[in-house]
Design an enzyme around this catalytic site. Sequence first.
Site, PDB file in Angstrom:
ATOM      1  N   VAL A   1       0.810  -1.229   0.000  1.00  0.00           N
ATOM      2  CA  VAL A   1       0.000   0.000   0.000  1.00  0.00           C
ATOM      3  C   VAL A   1       0.842   1.278   0.000  1.00  0.00           C
ATOM      4  O   VAL A   1       0.303   2.376  -0.144  1.00  0.00           O
ATOM      5  CB  VAL A   1      -1.012   0.044   1.179  1.00  0.00           C
ATOM      6  CG1 VAL A   1      -2.067  -1.034   1.039  1.00  0.00           C
ATOM      7  CG2 VAL A   1      -0.304  -0.025   2.521  1.00  0.00           C
TER       8      VAL A   1
ATOM      9  N   TYR B   1       1.038   4.380  16.419  1.00  0.00           N
ATOM     10  CA  TYR B   1      -0.226   3.710  16.068  1.00  0.00           C
ATOM     11  C   TYR B   1      -1.410   4.621  16.394  1.00  0.00           C
ATOM     12  O   TYR B   1      -2.292   4.845  15.551  1.00  0.00           O
ATOM     13  CB  TYR B   1      -0.309   2.381  16.823  1.00  0.00           C
ATOM     14  CG  TYR B   1      -1.402   1.456  16.341  1.00  0.00           C
ATOM     15  CD1 TYR B   1      -1.206   0.651  15.218  1.00  0.00           C
ATOM     16  CD2 TYR B   1      -2.625   1.364  17.002  1.00  0.00           C
ATOM     17  CE1 TYR B   1      -2.207  -0.214  14.775  1.00  0.00           C
ATOM     18  CE2 TYR B   1      -3.620   0.508  16.568  1.00  0.00           C
ATOM     19  CZ  TYR B   1      -3.410  -0.282  15.452  1.00  0.00           C
ATOM     20  OH  TYR B   1      -4.401  -1.137  15.021  1.00  0.00           O
TER      21      TYR B   1
ATOM     22  N   ALA C   1      -1.554   7.846  16.666  1.00  0.00           N
ATOM     23  CA  ALA C   1      -1.608   9.034  15.803  1.00  0.00           C
ATOM     24  C   ALA C   1      -2.121   8.687  14.408  1.00  0.00           C
ATOM     25  O   ALA C   1      -2.949   9.412  13.837  1.00  0.00           O
ATOM     26  CB  ALA C   1      -0.220   9.673  15.710  1.00  0.00           C
TER      27      ALA C   1
END
Length: 290
Positions: free
Chosen positions: A64, A156, A158
């Site tokens: 991704v 994580y 944030a």
Amino acid sequence: MLDLSGKVAVITGAGSGIGRGIALALARAGADIAASDIDLESARETAELVRALGRQALAERVDVRDGDALRMLANSTVRKLGRLDICVANAGIGRFGSVLTLPLEEWQAVVDINLTGVFLTVQACGREMVRLGNGGRVLVMSSLAAEVASPRWAAYNATKAAVRHATRSWAFDLAPFGITVNAIGPGWVDTPLLDQIPGRSGDRADFAQMVPLGRVADAERDIGALAVWLASDAASYVTGGYHVIDGGLHDGGAASVAAVALRELAAQHRGDDLLAALEQREAELRGQSA
Ligand code: NAD
């Protein structure tokens, strides 16, 4: 049963955990699936499971962080499966550490995958949906960690808060084209990610103790069911939302302790006997606080 017959879904991180659970839930509701993952073998396994349910499936290796690969995924899904109606930006990782010691590379990896990767996924799917002109549904995998901060979880926390908030803006961007965008906020879900949570053994019973409903979520049955609803006609007026699905975990600590005591009573008593036990417990608690 909500019906997704004739719909086609693209899912990132579909080779494991929640991505696979959502793939199977959407397929059971009638959708065909383009399963993508950085790990091609795991995406192929998911595609095989989807085919076993009688639906069509593709498996693609897509990181991704690579916008071109995501655009090709969206495009090849339309070429091979005929449409693109549902996009699930699910791929994500956890890296944990204090602000004093977390290496920049680990911070950057979380931001690149959990935030920029979601942006690139929504952009690639959104452009293809706009081009096709049939509207669509975009689901973004946030987390309860978007709301609840934990020590050593800043990267994580944030990124999950960021995609939760970005969802509201993307919902504006895509609404004129009949595309809804919603974020999902799971609590603890029974996936390999739970084995990486710092300071915990990975024991599911240990996680379940924290949850008022007394169990961790099942990726397909619980998170998949919410994804099916958000992707269905029943949710056509729902956009820009953040949908917590956590067994009551969000109110945490004290509530969980109380729930453990109540679950024990519910396991030991039935009917009027249970109501009497609850009255007695209430009287004891009032006595303690008097
Ligand atoms: P998981 O580790 O089982 O699955 C994550 C998948 O993403 C894996 O198949 C992995 O190969 C893939 N992936 C990792 N990096 C990738 C990349 N760069 N490109 C493409 N694919 C990549 O974890 P999971 O629990 O299923 O997590 C899925 C999502 O749900 C994540 O966004 C996670 O943050 C979120 N989430 C999980 C929980 C939980 O309790 N398990 C709770 C809330 C939110």
